[in-house]
Design an enzyme around this catalytic site. Structure first.
Site, PDB file in Angstrom:
ATOM      1  N   TYR A  22      -5.082   1.962  -0.112  1.00  0.00           N
ATOM      2  CA  TYR A  22      -5.934   0.773  -0.325  1.00  0.00           C
ATOM      3  C   TYR A  22      -7.340   1.007   0.226  1.00  0.00           C
ATOM      4  O   TYR A  22      -8.334   0.850  -0.477  1.00  0.00           O
ATOM      5  CB  TYR A  22      -5.252  -0.413   0.356  1.00  0.00           C
ATOM      6  CG  TYR A  22      -6.060  -1.677   0.561  1.00  0.00           C
ATOM      7  CD1 TYR A  22      -6.291  -2.559  -0.492  1.00  0.00           C
ATOM      8  CD2 TYR A  22      -6.539  -2.025   1.832  1.00  0.00           C
ATOM      9  CE1 TYR A  22      -6.998  -3.747  -0.287  1.00  0.00           C
ATOM     10  CE2 TYR A  22      -7.231  -3.202   2.045  1.00  0.00           C
ATOM     11  CZ  TYR A  22      -7.462  -4.060   0.981  1.00  0.00           C
ATOM     12  OH  TYR A  22      -8.154  -5.234   1.196  1.00  0.00           O
ATOM     13  N   LYS A  73     -10.833   1.303  -1.871  1.00  0.00           N
ATOM     14  CA  LYS A  73     -11.936   0.369  -1.572  1.00  0.00           C
ATOM     15  C   LYS A  73     -13.189   1.155  -1.174  1.00  0.00           C
ATOM     16  O   LYS A  73     -14.300   0.787  -1.524  1.00  0.00           O
ATOM     17  CB  LYS A  73     -11.556  -0.582  -0.431  1.00  0.00           C
ATOM     18  CG  LYS A  73     -10.556  -1.681  -0.804  1.00  0.00           C
ATOM     19  CD  LYS A  73     -11.216  -2.854  -1.502  1.00  0.00           C
ATOM     20  CE  LYS A  73     -10.386  -4.119  -1.405  1.00  0.00           C
ATOM     21  NZ  LYS A  73     -10.769  -5.145  -2.386  1.00  0.00           N
ATOM     22  N   TYR A 100       0.813  -1.227   0.000  1.00  0.00           N
ATOM     23  CA  TYR A 100       0.000   0.000   0.000  1.00  0.00           C
ATOM     24  C   TYR A 100       0.841   1.269   0.000  1.00  0.00           C
ATOM     25  O   TYR A 100       0.497   2.241  -0.663  1.00  0.00           O
ATOM     26  CB  TYR A 100      -0.959   0.054   1.211  1.00  0.00           C
ATOM     27  CG  TYR A 100      -1.835  -1.164   1.406  1.00  0.00           C
ATOM     28  CD1 TYR A 100      -2.064  -2.077   0.379  1.00  0.00           C
ATOM     29  CD2 TYR A 100      -2.460  -1.405   2.636  1.00  0.00           C
ATOM     30  CE1 TYR A 100      -2.864  -3.190   0.575  1.00  0.00           C
ATOM     31  CE2 TYR A 100      -3.270  -2.516   2.829  1.00  0.00           C
ATOM     32  CZ  TYR A 100      -3.455  -3.412   1.801  1.00  0.00           C
ATOM     33  OH  TYR A 100      -4.253  -4.514   2.001  1.00  0.00           O
ATOM     34  N   TYR A 157       3.883   4.044   6.194  1.00  0.00           N
ATOM     35  CA  TYR A 157       3.034   3.022   6.820  1.00  0.00           C
ATOM     36  C   TYR A 157       2.271   3.640   7.976  1.00  0.00           C
ATOM     37  O   TYR A 157       2.726   4.586   8.621  1.00  0.00           O
ATOM     38  CB  TYR A 157       3.900   1.850   7.325  1.00  0.00           C
ATOM     39  CG  TYR A 157       3.081   0.720   7.954  1.00  0.00           C
ATOM     40  CD1 TYR A 157       2.338  -0.147   7.161  1.00  0.00           C
ATOM     41  CD2 TYR A 157       3.045   0.546   9.340  1.00  0.00           C
ATOM     42  CE1 TYR A 157       1.575  -1.163   7.725  1.00  0.00           C
ATOM     43  CE2 TYR A 157       2.284  -0.469   9.915  1.00  0.00           C
ATOM     44  CZ  TYR A 157       1.552  -1.318   9.106  1.00  0.00           C
ATOM     45  OH  TYR A 157       0.793  -2.320   9.670  1.00  0.00           O
ATOM     46  N   TYR A 200       8.081  -1.893   6.892  1.00  0.00           N
ATOM     47  CA  TYR A 200       7.233  -1.579   5.730  1.00  0.00           C
ATOM     48  C   TYR A 200       7.713  -0.388   4.919  1.00  0.00           C
ATOM     49  O   TYR A 200       7.251  -0.180   3.802  1.00  0.00           O
ATOM     50  CB  TYR A 200       5.799  -1.251   6.192  1.00  0.00           C
ATOM     51  CG  TYR A 200       4.991  -2.425   6.690  1.00  0.00           C
ATOM     52  CD1 TYR A 200       4.555  -3.425   5.816  1.00  0.00           C
ATOM     53  CD2 TYR A 200       4.615  -2.526   8.028  1.00  0.00           C
ATOM     54  CE1 TYR A 200       3.782  -4.483   6.263  1.00  0.00           C
ATOM     55  CE2 TYR A 200       3.837  -3.591   8.485  1.00  0.00           C
ATOM     56  CZ  TYR A 200       3.430  -4.561   7.595  1.00  0.00           C
ATOM     57  OH  TYR A 200       2.654  -5.610   8.029  1.00  0.00           O
TER      58      TYR A 200
END
Ligand SMILES: NC(=O)c1ccc[n+]([C@@H]2O[C@H](COP(=O)([O-])OP(=O)(O)OC[C@H]3O[C@@H](n4cnc5c(N)ncnc54)[C@H](O)[C@@H]3O)[C@@H](O)[C@H]2O)c1
Ligand SMILES: O=c1ccn([C@@H]2O[C@H](COP(=O)(O)OP(=O)(O)O[C@H]3OC[C@@H](O)[C@H](O)[C@H]3O)[C@@H](O)[C@H]2O)c(=O)[nH]1
EC number: 4.1.1.35
Length: 387
Positions: free
Chosen positions: A183, A187, A103, A333, A329
């Protein structure tokens, strides 16, 4: 296989054709398995990969061979997509980039995959009057209201500030430079588009918000059936650490909380949605197990205990190690603090409840991981590295 299936209102269920996009993934493979072994429905299985459903496609002597057909295609650019959706009564869209490591490092691919690539699917369903079950995510809720309350506030104990409800909870994301939310935001927008297609053009839709479904075949084990440098979701990360007998990495102290549901329980909920359109259409459903809540640290401890039991290997001396999210990450993040699904709507509409405890689901999943990967890992670990 039962020949006549009965819906929740006592009516016989007619066999249907399902166009399943992303059928070769973790959830898709379990859904295909269920549909083949327990129902008379037909599946047009679309994906770029089929390794996780090979056992359902070959040999041709399998009892369901005539009911499942694999189409290798990328929905980004394939003119066969509309025809396949038109051939089916119902489309289920599972295709997505859905691993957090992507992401913030591949935000463009993430947004395209979760929003732009899903657009034609919604459009073809709407224009051709086909029903759609779209897979969204619990990440659309983002952070809880509780996380913004002062640490000593008594309101923190009130479920109204942390239990996530489809029709009343807000969607709370971080700032734009926290690309983790690319993400969730993509969505959320596709959910809004589907909802609007329902409201303005009569699209028959159901939106599923999975809350950390886990089980066999989830993601990959780095260096065995996926890239060595790849970072899968937490179940596969911790399985990989356990298989290699290395400490489990706790991101930012492992204090985030999750509720985990067994994939086989969750698939029962999806089957109810498929076979009860009158009860499922127009709804958004949380699908999770509110009773299986742990911090990531507790998950690591439980997985270590369960793995010791199922593998017969000695307990790790230092089972966990702390890492920063930046190290693990990269930049951008951020995390969801806590995810407890409210079950009122799915309970009322479909009478569904999860059954499997976290310990039991980890026991069957880690038994699978050990059986599937332990030998391959041993071989990979003794191989001399090329100089
Ligand atoms: N597993 C969970 O707990 C969870 C939680 C929340 C949301 N979801 C959602 O459920 C869906 C399925 O998740 P999963 O865990 O099975 O993930 P997965 O990665 O195992 O499966 C996704 C599948 O989609 C396929 N795919 C992706 N892009 C494609 C494209 N352009 N064309 C054709 N196929 C494509 C992939 O090859 C993969 O097989 C996703 O939409 C995900 O966002 C899953
Ligand atoms: O090795 C690891 C991997 C992960 N983690 C932590 O474990 C937690 C869970 O991580 P996961 O990789 O399973 O992903 P998340 O639960 O954050 O998001 C998932 O939620 C729902 C879906 O939409 C997606 O499948 C994914 O976004 C996070 O707090 C993460 O930071 C570790 O501490 N160590």
């Amino acid at each position: 296989m039962a020949t006549t299936r009965i819906d929740l209102d006592g009516r016989p269920v007619k066999p249907i054709t399902i166009c399943m996009i992303g059928a070769g993934g973790f959830i898709g493979s379990h859904l295909c398995e269920k549909l083949m072994s327990e129902t008379p429905h037909r599946v047009l299985a679309l994906d770029v990969y089929n390794d996780k459903i090979k056992h359902l496609l070959e040999p041709e002597s399998l009892p369901w061979a005539t009911r499942i057909q694999f189409h290798r295609l990328n929905i980004k650019h394939d003119s066969r997509l509309e025809g396949l959706i038109k051939m089916a009564d119902l489309t289920i869209n599972l295709a997505a980039i859905c691993t957090p490591a992507d992401y913030n490092t591949r935000p463009l691919d993430t947004i395209y995959s979760n929003f732009i690539d899903a657009l034609p699917v919604v459009k073809y369903c709407s224009e051709n009057n086909r029903r759609l079950i779209h897979f969204s995510t619990c990440e659309v809720y983002g952070k809880t209201i509780q996380s913004f309350l002062p640490k000593d506030s008594p309101l923190r104990q009130d479920p109204a500030y942390y239990v996530l409800k489809e029709d009343t909870s807000p969607c709370i994301f971080g700032s734009i430079e926290k690309q983790r939310w690319s993400y969730a935001c993509a969505k959320q927008l596709i959910e809004r588009l589907i909802y609007a297609e329902g409201a303005e053009n009569g699209l028959e839709f159901t939106i599923v918000r999975p809350f950390n479904w886990i089980g066999p075949r989830m993601d990959f084990i780095p260096g065995i059936d996926g890239p060595s440098e790849g970072v899968p979701r937490v179940l596969a990360c911790f399985s990989n650490n356990l298989l290699r007998r290395e400490p489990l990495k706790l991101v930012d102290g492992g204090k985030s909380q999750r509720t985990f549901v067994y994939i086989k329980d969750a698939i029962e909920a999806v089957l109810l949605m498929i076979e009860n359109p009158d009860r499922a259409n127009g709804h958004i459903f949380n699908v999770g197990n509110p009773n299986n809540e742990v911090t990531v640290r507790q998950l690591a401890e439980m997985m270590t205990k369960v793995y010791t039991k199922v593998s017969g290997e000695p307990y790790l001396e230092s089972p966990t190690i702390d890492v920063s999210s930046k190290e693990f990450y990269g930049e951008g993040y951020d995390d969801s603090d806590k995810r407890i699904p409210d079950m009122t709507i799915i309970n009322k509409q479909l009478g569904w409840n999860p059954k499997t405890s976290l310990w039991d689901l980890l026991e069957s999943t880690l038994t699978y991981q050990h059986r599937t990967y332990a030998e391959a890992i041993k071989k990979a670990m003794v191989k001399p590295t090329a100089s």
